[in-house]
Design a protein around this motif. Structure first.
Motif, PDB file in Angstrom:
ATOM      1  N   ASN A 233       0.619  -0.763  -0.557  1.00 42.16           N
ATOM      2  CA  ASN A 233      -0.009  -0.852  -0.095  1.00 42.16           C
ATOM      3  C   ASN A 233       1.094   1.290  -0.140  1.00 42.16           C
ATOM      4  OD1 ASN A 233      -2.190  -1.540   0.129  1.00 42.16           O
ATOM      5  ND2 ASN A 233      -3.193  -1.242   1.531  1.00 42.16           N
ATOM      6  N   PRO A 234       1.732   1.123   1.036  1.00 37.14           N
ATOM      7  CA  PRO A 234       2.586   2.639   0.627  1.00 37.14           C
ATOM      8  C   PRO A 234       2.835   3.250  -0.110  1.00 37.14           C
ATOM      9  CG  PRO A 234       3.502   1.299   2.724  1.00 37.14           C
ATOM     10  CD  PRO A 234       2.158   0.263   2.145  1.00 37.14           C
ATOM     11  N   LEU A 235       3.835   2.152  -1.464  1.00 35.05           N
ATOM     12  CA  LEU A 235       3.982   2.114  -2.260  1.00 35.05           C
ATOM     13  C   LEU A 235       3.814   2.418  -3.437  1.00 35.05           C
ATOM     14  CD1 LEU A 235       7.122   1.487  -3.761  1.00 35.05           C
ATOM     15  CD2 LEU A 235       5.800  -0.823  -4.847  1.00 35.05           C
ATOM     16  N   ILE A 236       2.229   1.877  -3.521  1.00 30.09           N
ATOM     17  CA  ILE A 236       1.295   2.091  -4.790  1.00 30.09           C
ATOM     18  C   ILE A 236       1.068   3.443  -4.718  1.00 30.09           C
ATOM     19  CG2 ILE A 236      -0.357   1.527  -5.611  1.00 30.09           C
ATOM     20  CD1 ILE A 236       0.402  -1.266  -5.607  1.00 30.09           C
ATOM     21  N   ILE A 237       0.742   3.388  -3.627  1.00 30.85           N
ATOM     22  CA  ILE A 237      -0.407   4.966  -3.175  1.00 30.85           C
ATOM     23  C   ILE A 237       0.773   5.880  -3.038  1.00 30.85           C
ATOM     24  CG2 ILE A 237      -1.844   6.597  -1.752  1.00 30.85           C
ATOM     25  CD1 ILE A 237      -2.433   3.526  -0.325  1.00 30.85           C
ATOM     26  N   GLY A 238       2.035   6.044  -2.451  1.00 32.53           N
ATOM     27  CA  GLY A 238       2.964   7.105  -2.811  1.00 32.53           C
ATOM     28  C   GLY A 238       3.966   7.268  -4.345  1.00 32.53           C
ATOM     29  N   ALA A 239       3.047   6.153  -5.267  1.00 31.70           N
ATOM     30  CA  ALA A 239       3.358   6.700  -6.274  1.00 31.70           C
ATOM     31  C   ALA A 239       2.781   7.659  -7.024  1.00 31.70           C
ATOM     32  CB  ALA A 239       3.334   5.648  -7.338  1.00 31.70           C
ATOM     33  N   HIS A 240       1.386   7.909  -6.343  1.00 30.34           N
ATOM     34  CA  HIS A 240       0.711   8.950  -6.854  1.00 30.34           C
ATOM     35  C   HIS A 240       1.550   9.933  -6.066  1.00 30.34           C
ATOM     36  CE1 HIS A 240      -3.316  10.338  -7.756  1.00 30.34           C
ATOM     37  NE2 HIS A 240      -3.151  10.056  -8.245  1.00 30.34           N
ATOM     38  N   LYS A 241       2.009  10.656  -4.962  1.00 29.01           N
ATOM     39  CA  LYS A 241       2.126  12.157  -4.653  1.00 29.01           C
ATOM     40  C   LYS A 241       4.020  11.691  -6.046  1.00 29.01           C
ATOM     41  CE  LYS A 241       0.650  13.081  -0.797  1.00 29.01           C
ATOM     42  NZ  LYS A 241      -0.125  11.371  -0.431  1.00 29.01           N
ATOM     43  N   ARG A 242       4.903  11.293  -5.585  1.00 28.30           N
ATOM     44  CA  ARG A 242       5.986  11.552  -6.790  1.00 28.30           C
ATOM     45  C   ARG A 242       6.377   9.735  -7.351  1.00 28.30           C
ATOM     46  NH1 ARG A 242       8.159  13.018  -1.337  1.00 28.30           N
ATOM     47  NH2 ARG A 242       8.146  15.075  -2.591  1.00 28.30           N
ATOM     48  N   PRO A 243       7.302  10.138  -8.733  1.00 29.58           N
ATOM     49  CA  PRO A 243       7.120   8.444  -8.977  1.00 29.58           C
ATOM     50  C   PRO A 243       7.982   7.607  -8.454  1.00 29.58           C
ATOM     51  CG  PRO A 243       8.525  10.630  -9.991  1.00 29.58           C
ATOM     52  CD  PRO A 243       8.066  11.312  -8.820  1.00 29.58           C
ATOM     53  N   ILE A 244       8.204   6.374  -8.854  1.00 28.13           N
ATOM     54  CA  ILE A 244       9.183   5.282  -8.316  1.00 28.13           C
ATOM     55  C   ILE A 244      10.511   5.442  -8.491  1.00 28.13           C
ATOM     56  CG2 ILE A 244       8.928   2.955  -7.578  1.00 28.13           C
ATOM     57  CD1 ILE A 244       6.066   2.735  -8.046  1.00 28.13           C
ATOM     58  N   GLU A 245      11.142   5.202  -8.089  1.00 23.66           N
ATOM     59  CA  GLU A 245      12.529   5.095  -8.549  1.00 23.66           C
ATOM     60  C   GLU A 245      13.125   3.903  -7.855  1.00 23.66           C
ATOM     61  OE1 GLU A 245      13.515   8.631  -5.987  1.00 23.66           O
ATOM     62  OE2 GLU A 245      12.699   9.815  -7.419  1.00 23.66           O
ATOM     63  N   LEU A 246      14.523   3.460  -8.401  1.00 21.88           N
ATOM     64  CA  LEU A 246      15.458   2.622  -7.807  1.00 21.88           C
ATOM     65  C   LEU A 246      15.568   2.226  -6.354  1.00 21.88           C
ATOM     66  CD1 LEU A 246      17.470   1.811 -10.920  1.00 21.88           C
ATOM     67  CD2 LEU A 246      15.242   0.435 -10.363  1.00 21.88           C
ATOM     68  N   LYS A 247      15.366   3.562  -5.833  1.00 17.80           N
ATOM     69  CA  LYS A 247      15.790   3.402  -4.559  1.00 17.80           C
ATOM     70  C   LYS A 247      14.690   2.836  -3.971  1.00 17.80           C
ATOM     71  CE  LYS A 247      17.010   7.997  -3.137  1.00 17.80           C
ATOM     72  NZ  LYS A 247      16.213   8.461  -4.539  1.00 17.80           N
ATOM     73  N   LYS A 248      13.563   3.692  -4.413  1.00 12.06           N
ATOM     74  CA  LYS A 248      12.779   3.112  -3.287  1.00 12.06           C
ATOM     75  C   LYS A 248      12.281   1.562  -3.302  1.00 12.06           C
ATOM     76  CE  LYS A 248       9.136   6.557  -3.235  1.00 12.06           C
ATOM     77  NZ  LYS A 248       7.949   7.548  -4.157  1.00 12.06           N
ATOM     78  N   ILE A 249      12.490   1.159  -4.227  1.00 11.67           N
ATOM     79  CA  ILE A 249      12.592  -0.061  -4.466  1.00 11.67           C
ATOM     80  C   ILE A 249      13.391  -0.954  -4.130  1.00 11.67           C
ATOM     81  CG2 ILE A 249      11.189  -0.548  -6.100  1.00 11.67           C
ATOM     82  CD1 ILE A 249      12.805  -1.016  -8.740  1.00 11.67           C
ATOM     83  N   GLY A 250      14.675  -0.863  -3.240  1.00 15.69           N
ATOM     84  CA  GLY A 250      15.966  -1.629  -2.879  1.00 15.69           C
ATOM     85  C   GLY A 250      16.571  -2.601  -3.682  1.00 15.69           C
ATOM     86  N   LYS A 251      16.861  -3.443  -2.772  1.00 13.65           N
ATOM     87  CA  LYS A 251      17.744  -4.575  -2.797  1.00 13.65           C
ATOM     88  C   LYS A 251      16.511  -5.670  -2.617  1.00 13.65           C
ATOM     89  CE  LYS A 251      20.663  -3.644   0.159  1.00 13.65           C
ATOM     90  NZ  LYS A 251      22.246  -3.906   0.717  1.00 13.65           N
ATOM     91  N   LEU A 252      17.356  -7.051  -3.488  1.00 10.30           N
ATOM     92  CA  LEU A 252      16.430  -8.146  -3.587  1.00 10.30           C
ATOM     93  C   LEU A 252      16.965  -8.914  -2.452  1.00 10.30           C
ATOM     94  CD1 LEU A 252      16.725 -10.039  -6.694  1.00 10.30           C
ATOM     95  CD2 LEU A 252      14.505  -9.206  -5.993  1.00 10.30           C
ATOM     96  N   PRO A 253      15.470 -10.058  -1.545  1.00 10.23           N
ATOM     97  CA  PRO A 253      15.847 -10.324  -0.800  1.00 10.23           C
ATOM     98  C   PRO A 253      17.053 -11.233  -1.212  1.00 10.23           C
ATOM     99  CG  PRO A 253      14.098  -9.926  -0.306  1.00 10.23           C
ATOM    100  CD  PRO A 253      13.973 -10.077  -2.003  1.00 10.23           C
ATOM    101  N   ILE A 254      17.334 -11.577  -0.114  1.00 13.44           N
ATOM    102  CA  ILE A 254      19.495 -12.911  -0.426  1.00 13.44           C
ATOM    103  C   ILE A 254      18.538 -14.486  -0.728  1.00 13.44           C
ATOM    104  CG2 ILE A 254      20.667 -14.544   0.522  1.00 13.44           C
ATOM    105  CD1 ILE A 254      20.989 -11.976   2.948  1.00 13.44           C
ATOM    106  N   ALA A 255      17.132 -14.737  -0.686  1.00 10.67           N
ATOM    107  CA  ALA A 255      16.757 -15.684  -1.190  1.00 10.67           C
ATOM    108  C   ALA A 255      16.649 -15.916  -2.732  1.00 10.67           C
ATOM    109  CB  ALA A 255      15.818 -16.395  -0.718  1.00 10.67           C
ATOM    110  N   MET A 256      16.389 -14.474  -3.087  1.00 10.48           N
ATOM    111  CA  MET A 256      15.332 -14.155  -4.536  1.00 10.48           C
ATOM    112  C   MET A 256      16.684 -13.597  -5.482  1.00 10.48           C
ATOM    113  SD  MET A 256      12.232 -12.262  -4.342  1.00 10.48           S
ATOM    114  CE  MET A 256      11.309 -13.435  -2.799  1.00 10.48           C
TER     115      MET A 256
END
Length: 1564
Positions: A233-256
């Motif tokens: 929710n915070p990510l998708i609703i936040g996208a309305h205010k400012r675009p999602i950047e690579l920083k926002k989606i961060g890193k992958l968990p180790i298992a992936m």
């Protein structure tokens, strides 16, 4: 007292004379105790907790922990809630039977429900704040509840209440659940030891959560959040205010991460290599199953659950419709028999005969089904992404070990590797996404058919057989689709190749007026592509048609059969359950064809991958380290390696190869002064031909060795053989180790022993900044960097770049010219701190001045001061005097080896030959500095590229500003601008380009089709309801055969179905062909625009190419999206319309649902677009990295940078996978929400129908209709949103094309008619230039200012001047390529501005500085118009000194030229360009520094030939080296766009202080 707890119809209700526990009411009251206890204790704790939490904003997720049995507890709690709901319902229904209200029947159930909810909330809060001691409360609750429920169960058993009664079953279930929850709680105590134990266990959250960079929380959140993607929710609703950047989606968990999965897959792959059979190729399928089998099984389980729950829908509908009518006729007296303990016990089936209960069950079933389905999708997608990461890593590791011969002999082309990366891995990933369908679908189909049979008997089998029989047809269409798609792909790659070539050589095409010929060739390939696209469109529309028509056909067949077999129509409950079942059945059958197609593709992909992973690898070059290097995978024996080293020769060499590093046959004395020694070597590139034979050489340590020889005598091969890139047939290469003493002094830090700095002949750049390209992974050292830049004289070039040395260069960056690229590669080799430096012809693309500077500063000073061993391949013989050791080669073997003195004494002939060649060069050696050179020219083109780019950007920016108001960076305006809107205007543009008639046809047929489909269902409702009404009125008519009314209903039904099927066909065809014609028109216009655009646009070639290729592809994806969008929207609207028309009350409930839907789609579309962009933008670097690596293999391996490149690949893969994972999670987020909304719609539809029926408003058939439609809504709501989001992205592409089509073309007409121009104009070649002013763009300053000149017919004119003085602009002005805004050029009495461009340009010849060749034949390159005879072509080739070479080629004039002329050397390409100009016998020839990359001897001949062959024609030479124009009749010296000196060369030389004189002085 109406609401007494124990009921007030019985005095005994409160008596306890038979013992307290024998009063049923008391037992129920006892059951209330635990619930109340829990609520009393937890509420204060929760409030205190929440109060304190709000003070510290939000607990960060690094404190999250799961207690043992976390998922188990959530599942049990959900079950508990469900059972409580059942208990509550049972209590209410039983209460209805009793004469007065008995609260104790349902009150404890209600309290239990609240307590269970509280328990899970409480547990979640304890877990996130990691405070296990508080769990004791829950433990006590479970124990108490377990005891009280057990008492109740025991009492029931005593009073002979058994499993045939529903309440007994429910109580038993509750006892079991409470028992299990108690066990879970005990387990937590056992593991965490938080109480009753002396030392509680300390637990840390998982590693990923401690790393704040990990933002993908799906694996770590609780079960509810996992199922509904609440954490997004915070990510998708936040996208309305400012675009999602690579920083926002961060890193992958180790298992992936790709590395983790690569290791899993690799282990599974390598484990299959057995000792007995080392040659057997491991199966990729098996390794995939071993590595990723478990999640796929999990996903399939979810899928089965979802499918089974899916059948609850139709059954519930049939139940609701059936029981709406039945009144509570059963006498109360009968029911009262079932009383024990003073209350009524209902039988287990009775509850399911209540339509309200069924409605709620339907709702729950839908919610669960959708949750399981999305969970199944998510698990497969995550596994697919993991698999793709692992495969990419495997492919990459293989690429780094590929043998070079594979690449050069064309066994493994770059294209194949790119396909492996871009296509095959994705195919496998998609297959994995779809593979649970493979085994879920048959089950679904079988279940569906059984249920249909149960509902409708034999006639159902007819309908089902229609569906099943048409499935193979669908499969056939699907395979055909796949084939045509393949053809289309081949044609479109052809088209792209041609287009790329055209765009790269656009300048030449314009100057030669050949653009239309080439344009036609593109149109021709596009034509082929379009024919296959037409078939593709046809098959697609067929497949869409089948999908839409099959359910109609099946329903038709079923009910017609039913009519004839049973002589009556079906009852409403059967009819609509059947309808819903058919809807369910169609999906798997439609998908089955897709899945089978993907499975076939996956098989092919795996085969390709297997071949690739089995292909030859390079030998283990342990000898390069002087000793056996520790290989990266010690576990793997030299199994795979043996093949590459020995395919063609006997066994013993192979043994030598492996043994020799262990024994060192060289004596120390030999080794000290030899860095590399090759003894008795024969090397091949993998075919049977020996490239190098009988090589015995030594490279002295710390000295400068030069390798010289003619073109193609094996100089580069020798370097590669020493680097271990070639296959050694016999002999060895020895690399010396550093002597031990030196090792200690050096500390072995400064010089990396095992890598060789290598600058290849074909320069290879990374997509990175200039600085990264030079440092190439070494630490940055400012002084050293500065020295290297100076030695390669790169500073002026760097100053020109927009961001200095931080500018991106390479494939996707700025186009540098050959010389600049080469100097960067040399700089890279110099900067690396290695003992040995190999330079392969570093001077080939450099002019004299630069080569000298590089030789003096770089090689002699910089490298020799460091005592580094240098091996230099070169053509410039004048540098031989600097060499410490010379190796002269001829035809693949060594001709001579020694110092220059040795050769002078021993081989006089060779020395003399060199001497004569050097004479010319010596004159140039003495010269101090050369004013204007190729380099400066390159700088000029670079600068010009930027000018035009800036100008273009300015223009673009203005366009943008008109469209959108200025976006400020303050948050407010950002928020408002993030609304994603579909440009409907653009959409209309797109559609109208497909033709208005088609648009009209599409819209009308779409609407008609949907109205017909609704009518069919409505008619069915009327028909079936009429049945029930009739039978209610008179019972006799039921069995008296068909009524006339029945056959009337039947005929109308058949007609409607036929109409529906026809309309399906029409709509599917129109949509596809509309899209096709739109794409055709767009492509045609775009191509013409690009080719006819003024030259200033085409300087930004790369942008064009990207616009061109991506948009043409995207535009072809629009029709299916449009189709899908309109279909799902219309379906949803028609469904809502139907429900509303049946029960108007539904509209009231629709308002809040509509609002919710609006917000969900609004937020989702913005976020989805951002994530889609991120996915695309992260994919490009990944693909580029692969192709880059494959191109620069030799360099990477020579530098020993494999590990760094692997690391980079893993990072890029992970970023792309993160974006993709978030994208698919966002899709799941949307689908879960729209599905729940759909379920609510079904619930409200059912509730309103039941409610309105109480007041007798309508017939049962219509209720069935409404509910069936409500069920379809759930399937289509999310498609509406998804398609909207896709369409938005695709329309952006169309918008790009449209904005591009807005640019103006060159004015091709001119004011004269081509018929007015004399046939042989210009026959004399007289040129008058009057007051000429020229600029590249109306935005920019003029580059030529008021130039006046006169050239007599047949004169030879030389133009010289410093960089940027306007020489080249003048040559372009002759061809009207630039904006002549004042003055004129008159050739043979005609002002060229008045001529049609085609005529003007076809009558003059020009030779450009960069040689451009096109793929095709030599004949096509010289004469694409096919107008000349062979003799004329041979004559031109003879003039250009190419005749002998072309004769030797297979096919002569028809010999193949590869893309960009790669199969000829740069010098030869330049000669071909000269020949091209000679073929066109025009009386004016313009040479723009045409002899830059030709060696001295050839240039001499050429100068003479041009003078003789063009004796009577006008030749304008733009001079590179001033001495080439000393013999000219007229010299023009330019400066800053003005003519400075203008006279005969002799006259100019007499002016001592003149500019020309100073040039010549410098040049002598």
């Amino acid at each position: 007292m109406a609401l007494s707890f124990c009921g007030n119809n019985d005095i005994k209700a409160y008596s306890v004379e038979y013992g307290v526990l024998n009063n049923g009411c008391f037992v129920d009251a006892l059951n209330l105790v635990p619930h109340v206890f829990l609520l009393f204790i937890t509420f204060p704790i929760l409030f205190i907790g929440w109060g304190s939490q709000s003070s510290k904003v939000q607990i960060h997720h690094n404190t999250w922990l799961h207690f043992p049995g976390h998922n188990m507890r959530w599942i049990l709690t959900f079950l508990l809630l469900f059972v409580h709901v059942c208990e509550f319902a049972e209590g209410l229904v039983s209460n209805k039977v009793m004469s007065s209200n008995h609260l104790h029947l349902f009150m404890p159930a209600f309290m239990g429900f609240i307590a269970a909810t509280t328990s899970v909330v409480y547990y979640h809060n304890i877990e996130t704040s990691n405070f296990p001691k508080l769990l004791l409360v829950l433990f006590i609750y479970w124990v108490l509840a377990f005891i009280t429920k057990s008492i109740k169960l025991w009492k029931f058993a005593e009073y002979k209440v058994g499993p045939q009664h529903l309440r007994f079953c429910i109580t038993a279930l509750l006892v079991i659940l409470y028992g299990l929850l108690m066990a879970v709680e005990i387990n937590v105590i056992r593991v965490r030891k938080y109480v009753f134990f002396a030392n509680p266990q300390k637990v840390k959250p998982p590693e990923d959560l401690q790393d704040l960079g990990v933002r993908f929380l799906q694996p770590f959140v609780n079960l509810l959040s996992k199922a509904t993607y609440w954490w997004m929710n915070p990510l998708i609703i936040g996208a309305h205010k400012r675009p999602i950047e690579l920083k926002k989606i961060g890193k992958l968990p180790i298992a992936m991460r790709a590395l983790t999965n690569y290791l899993r897959l690799k282990d599974a792959y390598e484990d299959q290599r057995t000792a007995e059979d080392p040659e057997r190729a491991p199966s990729i399928w098996r390794s995939m199953y071993r590595a990723f089998g478990r999640p796929i099984l999990l996903s399939s389980t979810f899928r089965y659950l979802a499918d089974l729950l899916g059948f609850a829908g139709p059954l519930c509908i049939s139940g609701i419709v059936k029981y709406l009518k039945t009144k509570d006729e059963v006498a109360t007296a009968d029911k009262m028999k079932e009383t024990y303990l003073g209350v009524y016990f209902m039988s287990s089936t009775e509850l399911l005969q209540n339509s309200s209960v069924l409605a709620i069950l339907l709702f729950l079933a839908l919610v669960l089904q959708r949750t399981f389905l999305q969970a199944s999708y998510y698990v497969t997608i995550e596994t697919g992404i993991n698999l793709r990461g692992a495969l990419l890593a495997m492919i990459y590791n293989k690429i780094l070990r590929l043998s070079t011969s594979n690449m050069s002999m064309g066994e493994m082309t770059l294209g194949q590797i790119n396909n492996l990366v871009a296509i095959e891995t994705n195919q496998l990933m998609w297959f994995l996404f779809l593979c649970p369908n493979l085994w879920a679908m048959p089950v679904q189909i079988v279940m569906g058919v059984i249920l249909l049979y149960y509902l409708l008997g034999c006639s159902a089998l007819v309908g089902a057989s229609v569906i099943v029989l048409l499935a193979p047809v669908q499969y056939l269409i699907a395979t055909k689709l796949a084939d045509t798609q393949k053809n289309t792909l081949e044609h479109s790659t052809d088209r792209l190749k041609t287009t790329t070539e055209i765009l790269k050589g656009i300048k030449l095409l314009k100057l030669y007026a050949w653009e239309n010929i080439f344009c036609d060739s593109v149109e021709e390939t596009r034509g082929k592509e379009l024919t296959s696209l037409k078939t593709f469109a046809f098959y697609t529309s067929m497949s869409i048609f089948m999908n839409a028509a099959i359910p109609i056909a099946a329903v038709l067949a079923t009910f017609v059969m039913h009519h004839f077999i049973n002589k009556t129509g079906p009852s409403p409950s059967e009819a609509f359950a059947a309808l819903a079942l058919f809807h369910i059945l169609v999906t798997p059958l439609f998908l089955l064809s897709t899945v089978v197609r993907f499975a076939v593709k996956a098989l092919v992909s795996v085969q390709k991958l297997g071949e690739f992973l089995q292909s030859d690898e390079i030998g283990d070059d342990s000898w390069r380290n002087g000793d056996i290097s520790v290989t990266l995978e010690p576990g793997k024996k030299h199994l795979g390696m043996t093949k590459a080293i020995n395919r063609k020769q006997p066994m013993r060499y192979q043994m030598d190869n492996y043994e020799h590093p262990t024994r060192r046959p060289l004596r120390p004395t030999e080794t000290e002064d030899v860095a590399v020694k090759v003894s008795n070597g024969s090397f091949t590139w993998g075919s049977n031909l020996l490239t190098l034979s009988d090589i015995n050489i030594r490279i002295p340590t710390g000295q400068l060795t030069m390798i010289v020889g003619q073109v193609g005598c094996g100089k580069s091969s020798l370097l590669l053989a020493m680097l271990g890139e070639m296959q050694a047939i016999e002999g060895r290469v020895y690399w010396s180790k550093l002597p031990d003493c030196e090792m200690i002094n050096e500390g072995n830090i400064s010089k990396n022993r095992y890598s060789v700095a290598y600058a290849a002949q074909k320069s290879w750049l990374l997509n990175a900044t200039v600085e990264e390209n030079i440092t190439f992974g070494s630490p940055f050292n400012k002084q050293r960097y500065k020295a290297v830049i100076d030695a390669c004289s790169l500073q002026p070039d760097i100053d020109l770049l927009p961001f200095g040395d931080q500018t991106e260069i390479g494939e996707r960056g700025i186009n540098l010219s050959g010389g600049q690229r080469q100097r960067i590669c040399v700089a890279r080799a110099l900067y690396q701190n290695t003992n040995i430096v190999f330079l392969d012809d570093p001077f080939s693309a450099l002019d004299i001045h630069l080569s000298d500077h590089l030789m003096q500063e770089g090689i002699l000073k910089f490298l020799q001061d460091d005592k580094r061993t240098v091996v230099l391949v070169t053509h410039k013989l004048q540098y031989l005097i600097h060499a410490d050791w010379i190796i002269a080669m001829k035809d693949g073997s060594v001709l001579r080896e020694g110092t220059l003195k040795d050769i002078q004494t021993h081989d006089v002939e060779l020395y003399d030959h060199w001497k004569t060649l050097m004479n010319r060069q010596d004159q140039e050696l003495e010269k101090d500095i050369q004013q204007d050179s190729q380099t400066t020219l390159e700088r000029k083109t670079l600068r010009r590229a930027f000018y035009s780019r800036e100008a273009k950007n300015q223009i673009d920016d203005e366009d943008e500003e008109e469209e959108e108001e200025e976006e400020d960076d303050d948050n407010m305006s950002m928020t408002t601008n993030r609304r994603s809107k579909i440009p409907w205007k653009v959409c209309w543009c797109y559609l109208s380009s497909g033709g208005f008639f088609m648009v009209f046809l599409m819209v009308s047929s779409k609407l008609l089709k949907h109205s017909v489909i609704v009518t069919i269902d409505y008619w069915l409702a009327l028909w079936t309801s009429s049945k029930t009404n009739q039978s209610a009125e008179d019972g006799s008519d039921m069995f008296n055969g068909t009524s006339p009314q029945d056959s009337y209903y039947l005929t109308v039904f058949i007609i409607l179905c036929a109409a529906g099927i026809t309309l399906c066909l029409i709509t599917s065809l129109t949509v596809e062909f509309l899209g096709l014609s739109a794409a055709t028109n767009l492509h045609h216009n775009l191509l013409n625009k690009i080719i006819h655009a003024p030259i200033r646009y085409t300087n930004t070639t790369l942008q064009h190419l990207q616009v061109y290729s991506s948009t043409v592809n995207t535009c072809s994806h629009i029709p299916p999206t449009l189709e899908s969008l309109t279909r799902s929207t219309l379906l949803c609207l028609s469904a809502i319309g139907v429900i509303a028309s049946i029960t108007p009350a539904f509209l009231i409930a629709l308002v809040p649902l509509g609002v919710a839907f609006y917000f969900i789609q609004k937020y989702f579309r913005v976020a989805s677009k951002d994530l889609q962009d991120l996915d695309d933008s992260t994919q490009l670097p990944l693909l580029c990295h692969f192709s880059e690596t494959a191109e620069g293999l030799t360099t990477i391996r020579a530098f020993r940078q494999e590990a760094r490149f692997k690391q980079r690949m893993l990072e890029l893969t992970d970023t792309n996978n993160t974006a993709y994972l978030f994208l698919s999670a966002a899709n799941r987020w949307l689908e879960v929400r729209t599905d729940y909304l759909g379920a609510v719609i079904v619930l409200t539809a059912a509730a309103t129908s039941i409610w309105s029926l109480r007041y007798g408003l309508q017939a049962g058939g219509l209720v069935g209709l409404g509910l069936t439609y409500a069920l379809t809504v759930t399937n289509y709501l999310n498609w509406v949103v998804r398609n909207l989001a896709d369409l938005e992205v695709q329309m952006a592409a169309v918008k790009k094309v449209n904005s591009f089509l807005g640019t103006e073309s060159e004015n091709y007409e001119g004011s004269m008619d081509s018929s007015q121009v004399p046939e042989n104009w210009p026959h004399n070649g007289e040129i008058k230039i009057q007051d000429l002013c020229v600029r590249y763009d109306p935005m920019l300053k003029p580059v030529l200012k008021h130039v006046n000149a006169y050239v007599e017919p047949g004169q030879k004119v030389g133009i010289c001047g410093r960089t940027g003085s306007g020489k080249s602009s003048l040559s372009l002005a002759f061809f009207n390529m630039v904006d002549i805004f004042e003055g004129k050029i008159i050739i043979d009495g005609i002002d060229i501005c008045k001529l049609p461009l085609q005529t003007l340009r076809s009558r003059l010849s020009i030779i450009l500085q960069d040689p451009v060749l096109f793929s095709g034949s030599i004949r096509f390159n010289l004469d694409p118009e096919r107008t000349c005879t062979d003799d004329r072509l041979w004559e031109a080739l003879e003039i250009a000194q190419l005749k002998n070479m072309v004769k030797a080629l297979a096919g002569g004039l028809d010999a193949v030229v590869t893309e960009g002329g790669e199969n000829f050397s740069v010098g030869q390409r330049q000669l071909f360009c000269l020949a091209r100009a000679f073929v066109r016998k025009s009386s004016i020839l313009i040479m723009d520094e045409a002899t830059a990359s030709i060696d001295m001897a050839t240039e001499n001949i050429l100068q003479k030939v041009v003078m003789t062959a063009f004796a009577d024609r006008t030749v304008v030479t733009i001079a590179h080296r001033v001495h080439t124009i000393l013999t000219a009749d007229l010299v023009i010296v330019m400066k800053r766009g003005n003519i400075l000196e203008y006279d005969k060369p002799e006259t100019l030389l007499e002016q001592e202080d003149g500019m020309f004189a100073s040039f010549v002085k410098a040049d002598m």
